[in-house]
Scaffold this motif. Structure first.
Motif, PDB file in Angstrom:
ATOM      1  N   ALA A 266      43.661  29.566  27.249  1.00  0.00           N
ATOM      2  CA  ALA A 266      42.557  29.813  28.179  1.00  0.00           C
ATOM      3  C   ALA A 266      43.113  30.570  29.375  1.00  0.00           C
ATOM      4  CB  ALA A 266      41.958  28.488  28.636  1.00  0.00           C
ATOM      5  N   LYS A 267      42.352  31.532  29.840  1.00  0.00           N
ATOM      6  CA  LYS A 267      42.854  32.359  30.927  1.00  0.00           C
ATOM      7  C   LYS A 267      41.755  32.633  31.950  1.00  0.00           C
ATOM      8  CE  LYS A 267      44.961  36.838  31.773  1.00  0.00           C
ATOM      9  NZ  LYS A 267      45.411  38.091  31.164  1.00  0.00           N
ATOM     10  N   TRP A 268      42.117  32.501  33.221  1.00  0.00           N
ATOM     11  CA  TRP A 268      41.199  32.817  34.298  1.00  0.00           C
ATOM     12  C   TRP A 268      41.850  33.866  35.184  1.00  0.00           C
ATOM     13  CZ3 TRP A 268      42.627  28.022  32.650  1.00  0.00           C
ATOM     14  CH2 TRP A 268      41.632  27.218  32.095  1.00  0.00           C
ATOM     15  N   ASP A 269      41.221  35.026  35.318  1.00  0.00           N
ATOM     16  CA  ASP A 269      41.774  36.038  36.203  1.00  0.00           C
ATOM     17  C   ASP A 269      41.063  35.955  37.559  1.00  0.00           C
ATOM     18  OD1 ASP A 269      39.346  37.124  35.705  1.00  0.00           O
ATOM     19  OD2 ASP A 269      40.087  38.692  34.364  1.00  0.00           O
ATOM     20  N   LEU A 270      41.366  36.881  38.425  1.00  0.00           N
ATOM     21  CA  LEU A 270      40.921  36.759  39.817  1.00  0.00           C
ATOM     22  C   LEU A 270      39.405  36.650  39.968  1.00  0.00           C
ATOM     23  CD1 LEU A 270      42.102  36.479  42.582  1.00  0.00           C
ATOM     24  CD2 LEU A 270      42.033  38.955  42.834  1.00  0.00           C
ATOM     25  N   PRO A 271      38.615  37.518  39.307  1.00  0.00           N
ATOM     26  CA  PRO A 271      37.164  37.372  39.489  1.00  0.00           C
ATOM     27  C   PRO A 271      36.653  36.006  39.038  1.00  0.00           C
ATOM     28  CG  PRO A 271      37.693  39.472  38.464  1.00  0.00           C
ATOM     29  CD  PRO A 271      38.956  38.687  38.497  1.00  0.00           C
ATOM     30  N   GLN A 272      37.209  35.511  37.942  1.00  0.00           N
ATOM     31  CA  GLN A 272      36.759  34.197  37.467  1.00  0.00           C
ATOM     32  C   GLN A 272      37.172  33.089  38.425  1.00  0.00           C
ATOM     33  OE1 GLN A 272      38.714  34.937  33.719  1.00  0.00           O
ATOM     34  NE2 GLN A 272      36.799  34.582  32.619  1.00  0.00           N
ATOM     35  N   LEU A 273      38.388  33.208  38.961  1.00  0.00           N
ATOM     36  CA  LEU A 273      38.841  32.192  39.908  1.00  0.00           C
ATOM     37  C   LEU A 273      38.034  32.241  41.191  1.00  0.00           C
ATOM     38  CD1 LEU A 273      42.732  32.513  39.494  1.00  0.00           C
ATOM     39  CD2 LEU A 273      41.249  30.714  38.598  1.00  0.00           C
ATOM     40  N   THR A 274      37.609  33.435  41.551  1.00  0.00           N
ATOM     41  CA  THR A 274      36.826  33.587  42.781  1.00  0.00           C
ATOM     42  C   THR A 274      35.430  33.005  42.623  1.00  0.00           C
ATOM     43  OG1 THR A 274      38.036  35.630  43.186  1.00  0.00           O
ATOM     44  CG2 THR A 274      36.068  35.270  44.509  1.00  0.00           C
ATOM     45  N   ASN A 275      34.915  33.076  41.390  1.00  0.00           N
ATOM     46  CA  ASN A 275      33.518  32.702  41.184  1.00  0.00           C
ATOM     47  C   ASN A 275      33.340  31.295  40.626  1.00  0.00           C
ATOM     48  OD1 ASN A 275      32.777  35.224  42.044  1.00  0.00           O
ATOM     49  ND2 ASN A 275      32.831  36.096  39.982  1.00  0.00           N
ATOM     50  N   THR A 276      34.399  30.522  40.585  1.00  0.00           N
ATOM     51  CA  THR A 276      34.253  29.177  40.022  1.00  0.00           C
ATOM     52  C   THR A 276      33.938  28.164  41.119  1.00  0.00           C
ATOM     53  OG1 THR A 276      35.390  27.414  38.839  1.00  0.00           O
ATOM     54  CG2 THR A 276      36.749  28.819  40.216  1.00  0.00           C
ATOM     55  N   ILE A 277      33.346  27.067  40.689  1.00  0.00           N
ATOM     56  CA  ILE A 277      33.038  25.987  41.630  1.00  0.00           C
ATOM     57  C   ILE A 277      34.304  25.225  42.003  1.00  0.00           C
ATOM     58  CG2 ILE A 277      32.575  24.230  39.872  1.00  0.00           C
ATOM     59  CD1 ILE A 277      30.172  23.347  41.576  1.00  0.00           C
TER      60      ILE A 277
END
Lengths: 319, 627
Positions: free
Chosen positions: B50-61
């Motif tokens: 599973a991978k989270w890049d910057l946009p995903q990390l920015t938009n997570t709760i």
């Protein structure tokens, strides 16, 4: 198997009289706000006619068994105040008292001529009391979050006689929250006298604690009890003749116990652990006998050497 | 041609994906993905990542790694409360069985063998990757349940990037984050500062019908400062420096059976990593040098207790990667780790040296990808068990992929396990065992659906427990038991473009049995008993909708009942939602967001006697400027 502490029972059977001695622990002459936890390598504490064993590990600065204290802090919760009684002193206005951390069991050994415990005073120590009253990180406050849990902290006293644990017991609730009416719930905060005559003759007493606050890791409640003014009953008229021609050394020891025999006769020696269990028994006419203790559990042992009517008894600490 | 391609690929390793995708052909993109996946050194073979890049990390709760793993990856997080200690249990493993890497260096405490995941804010990194399963051959101690990799990345095309994030929330929560990136094609600097404070004085009910009461002594203050320097003097060399200073001052709240607490804990850490990459014709070198200096100080004014601890850790690692004909990849490396720790329980300082040699060969052809890796480690002068791993991927057709992995892994005893007095045992053996896992992935419905199922099995011998032996007066650490973990993990993902946006849905379910296989007396644990705080069942639903510049996400998470140390813990459902609106204006991007946690207002506990908050809200705004 015969216990050293009962070696005088046959004298009692001759119809000789009894006396009472109180172990009040004032003989330790502690400076104010201090305690003895065995760090001096004493291996235990004698007062009156009882002996309370102690094991102190110098590598770990860890003590187990018994400690002697006159600290008076009734306010500070937690482990660092483990030596204080919640009463702020000993029983009946005295200064000094004994306390034990019970891991499995703690034992009060009778020595000299004592053959029974008539009674003693007990109370909670400050750490345990405040833990039950206020709760701490590991243990619950008694009554639980809503105050209705039927919690208890129970002291059970049994006797050892001839190395056998008796069935008779005296139970005392150091804290009891099992009442329907929560207003009746209590945690003992005074010295309370326990009548132990129902236990009868004994070589030693076993103290155990059970708590309603328990996990797979054991009792969460700090398992401490404070004890004072232990009344023992003993015979009065006959004293064994001291066997002076025998020398037992070194003490403390790590590898062996030596017995030098200058009696020119056959001597018997018997070794018990503090729980009254026979460890070794033999006869020897040799002038020097060496007993290996390498494999023995560290702690205090009682060695008794007899030559006819003459008896020599020593407590040996194996480190 | 090959050299050029490799150089391109390697360059992209330290660049943003958008930059890479606009400058390379499709073949290069595939290789880019492959090489970028090497952060956890498996190339994704044998199990999924599973991978989270910057946009995903920015938009997570999620605000920290613990919450990210819980809400996005279906990982059970053992949380002591809002803002309090949080550790993971992956596939029925203990907290020390998840290895956490920061820029490729393990950052768990050598004293405790674990890391407080609540102290890892996601805004201090750019990419997070998480791979479940054993990976001991490539990463060493602790890579049993999974490997979590947090990385900082650089974009050499950046000239100026500014990001400001501000959040206000219930219970006095206040957070400010600032990130500034400046540089050129040869030099880049990134500075991040983060401050978070919260009273965490949430209300909870002891029983559903009872009035609310307020949590006390739960406030926290966290500071994070992170400075990164990246230097690229030429196409062959990259030098980067990472410095991360953390300070956390947290009160320790009372349990529900404790009238009050005045305890607090201060965590301080200084982490420095130097990283050098050198590219050659068919290979590249990567050398890292890391120095960590960390304190955990616990104070309890009520009990007069002060427990101070410190560790210093030096890590040096060199790896070399060779590529040949796009099919063969060979990796060889060596790691040295020196730990020195001080604690009252040690009666002074204790030290430990670890050295390891490891190698890996990866072969890719047509539908097959395989990897064989092996590690030989040494602790002080003691040789450790050899750790092999063999993994394989097989693409049955365009719709079905199969993955399998078998590995041997261990977790070395912590310094506390070895040296704490009384009870530490310097001669403890590592917890060691074999893991097997098989995964099938199916794509269907014109690739809009992805179904994945994984079965795993793991036996760990010499499991370390603090226990009391017969006739022993104190508790001690012992290789006393054996733990058998097995289970099934399933997930179904759905992605559907909608007018001006996209709809994503993912559901995950895991069934995990993790049982003690030796009957124990003290602690009293039966043979076959599920480990404490290890749920058998976990289920989650995740929905995300992007529409124009709106984004909405909703998670619902079910955690099954667990056995606690003092009482059993009931199962619970938690739901969270986030809505955000973005305004893009030339070089500026502004985002307004609202997070609603526990919208079902569930009264729940993860650990008995440790209450969790009911419904609460956070809101904030974020500005980004890109030159």
């Amino acid at each position: 198997m015969k216990r050293i502490f009962t070696s005088m029972l046959w004298l009692a059977s001759l119809g000789l009289g009894f006396a009472q001695t109180v172990a009040d622990f004032e003989n330790f002459d502690l400076s104010s706000e201090s305690f003895l936890n065995g760090s001096d390598g004493s291996g235990g504490f004698s007062s009156g006619n009882v002996f309370l064993s102690n094991v102190y590990n110098t590598d770990y600065d860890f003590w187990s068994g018994w400690a002697i204290s006159n600290t008076t802090d009734t306010q500070t919760p937690g482990f660092l105040n483990q030596y204080s009684a919640i009463t702020g002193g000993g029983a009946n206005g005295s200064d000094t008292y004994a306390l034990t951390f019970i891991s499995g069991e703690s034992v009060i050994n009778l020595e000299n001529d004592a053959q029974a415990v008539e009674g003693m005073y007990v109370t909670n120590n400050t750490y345990a009391y405040l833990s039950m009253q206020e709760g701490d990180t590991y243990a619950k406050k008694f009554g639980g979050d809503l105050g209705d849990d039927p919690d208890f902290f129970l002291l059970t006293i049994k006797k050892y006689e001839n190395g056998v644990l008796g069935d008779e017991s005296v139970e005392f609730y150091m804290a009891d929250y099992r009442f329907e009416d929560n207003a009746m719930d209590y945690i003992v905060d005074e010295w309370t006298y326990l009548d132990l005559t129902s236990l009868g003759s004994a070589d030693s007493l076993q103290l155990t604690l059970t708590s309603s606050d328990v996990s797979p890791f054991g009792i969460n409640t700090p398992a401490y009890v404070c004890v004072d003014q232990i009344e023992t009953k003993e015979t009065t008229s006959v004293k064994a003749v001291e066997l002076t021609a025998v020398n037992i050394y070194p003490n403390p020891t790590t590898d062996f116990i030596s017995i030098d025999n200058d009696t020119n006769s056959n001597i018997n020696y018997t070794i018990f652990d503090v729980y009254g269990q026979l460890v070794q028994q033999a006869s020897t006419a040799l002038s020097h006998t060496r007993i290996g203790v390498n494999n023995w559990t560290k702690g205090t042992y009682i060695i008794q050497v007899t030559d006819g009517e003459k008896v020599k008894t020593e407590r040996i600490i194996v480190q | 041609m090959i050299l050029n391609r490799i150089l391109w690929v390697l360059l992209v390793l330290t660049s943003t994906s958008s930059w890479g995708q606009t400058t390379m052909d499709s073949t290069q993109i595939i290789q880019t993905i492959e090489v970028k996946a090497q952060k956890i050194r498996t190339g994704g073979i044998g199990s999924t990542t599973a991978k989270w890049d910057l946009p995903q990390l920015t938009n997570t709760i999620a605000g920290n790694i613990a919450t990210l793993l819980q809400t996005e990856a279906g990982v059970f997080i053992k949380s002591y409360g809002l803002g309090s200690l949080a550790t993971s249990s992956v596939r029925g493993g203990s907290a020390g069985h998840t290895l956490v890497l920061w820029n490729g260096i393990p950052i768990h405490s050598p004293m405790l063998g674990l890391l407080d995941l609540s102290l890892l804010p996601i805004n201090t990194v750019d990419v997070v990757e998480f791979q479940k399963g054993g990976n001991g051959a490539l990463w060493g101690s602790g890579a049993i349940g999974g490997v979590l990799s947090m990385d900082n990345e650089v974009d050499f095309s950046n000239t100026l990037n500014l990001s400001v994030h501000s959040l206000l929330g219930a219970f006095g929560t206040h957070q400010q984050d600032l990130k500034i990136g400046v540089g050129s094609t040869k030099f880049q600097s990134k500075t991040r500062f983060s401050y978070r404070s919260a009273n965490n004085d949430f209300t909870y009910r002891l029983r559903p019908q009872l009035p609310k009461q307020k949590q006390t002594n739960a406030a926290l203050e966290n500071y994070n400062f992170l400075q990164e320097f990246y230097f690229r003097p030429n196409l062959k060399n990259d030098l980067s420096v990472y410095f991360w200073r953390q300070y956390s001052d947290r009160q320790i709240p009372p349990t529900t059976t404790q009238n009050k607490s005045e305890a607090y804990q201060i965590d301080r850490s200084n982490r420095l990593i130097l990283n050098w990459k050198h590219r050659r014709k068919h290979s590249f070198w990567n050398s890292k040098l890391a120095y960590f200096d960390e304190d955990i100080d616990y104070f309890d004014p009520q009990t007069l207790l002060e427990a101070l601890s410190n560790f210093k850790q030096l890590t040096a690692e060199t790896t070399r990667n060779w590529f040949w004909k796009d099919q063969h990849h060979f990796l060889a490396g060596t790691t040295y780790l020196f730990s020195q720790a001080t604690a009252d329980g040690y009666r002074g300082k204790e030290e430990e040296h670890r050295v390891a040699l490891f190698a890996s060969y990866r072969w890719s052809v047509s539908k097959w990808q395989t990897q064989l890796a092996i590690r030989q480690g040494f602790r002080d002068i003691e040789r450790l068990p050899v750790l092999p791993v063999f993994s394989v991927d097989y693409k049955v057709n365009s719709n079905i992929e199969l993955k399998a992995k078998i590995s041997r892994n261990y977790r070395l005893p912590t310094l506390n396990d070895r040296f704490w007095r009384p009870g530490g045992n310097p001669n403890l053996l590592p917890e060691t065992g074999w893991s097997q896992e098989v995964t099938a992935i199916s794509f269907f419905g014109k690739n809009r659906f992805q179904y994945q199922i994984t079965g795993f099995n793991r036996q760990i011998e010499n499991w370390i427990l603090w226990s009391r032996k017969k006739d022993q007066l104190f508790w001690s650490s012992n290789n006393i038991t054996k733990v058998w973990s097995r289970g099934i993990e399933q997930s179904l993902e759905f992605s559907q473009p909608i007018t001006n946006g996209n709809l994503q849905f993912k559901t995950q379910y895991s069934y995990i049995k993790s049982t003690n296989q030796v009957a124990l007396e003290t602690p009293r644990i039966a043979r076959g008993q599920q480990l404490f705080y290890t749920p058998e069942h976990q289920l989650s639903f995740n929905t995300k909708i992007h529409w124009k510049t709106w984004q909405w996400s909703f998670q619902q998470i079910y955690t099954g009942a667990t056995t606690g140390i003092n009482a059993d813990v009931d199962s619970y459902w938690i739901a969270n939602t986030r809505v955000q609106y973005q305004i893009n204006k030339q070089k500026w991007r502004s985002t307004v967001f609202l997070n609603l946690h526990n919208i079902l207002n569930t009264n729940y506990y993860v650990i008995e006697r440790r209450p969790m908050p009911g419904r609460y809200i956070e809101g904030g705004i974020q500005f980004n400027f890109n030159q």
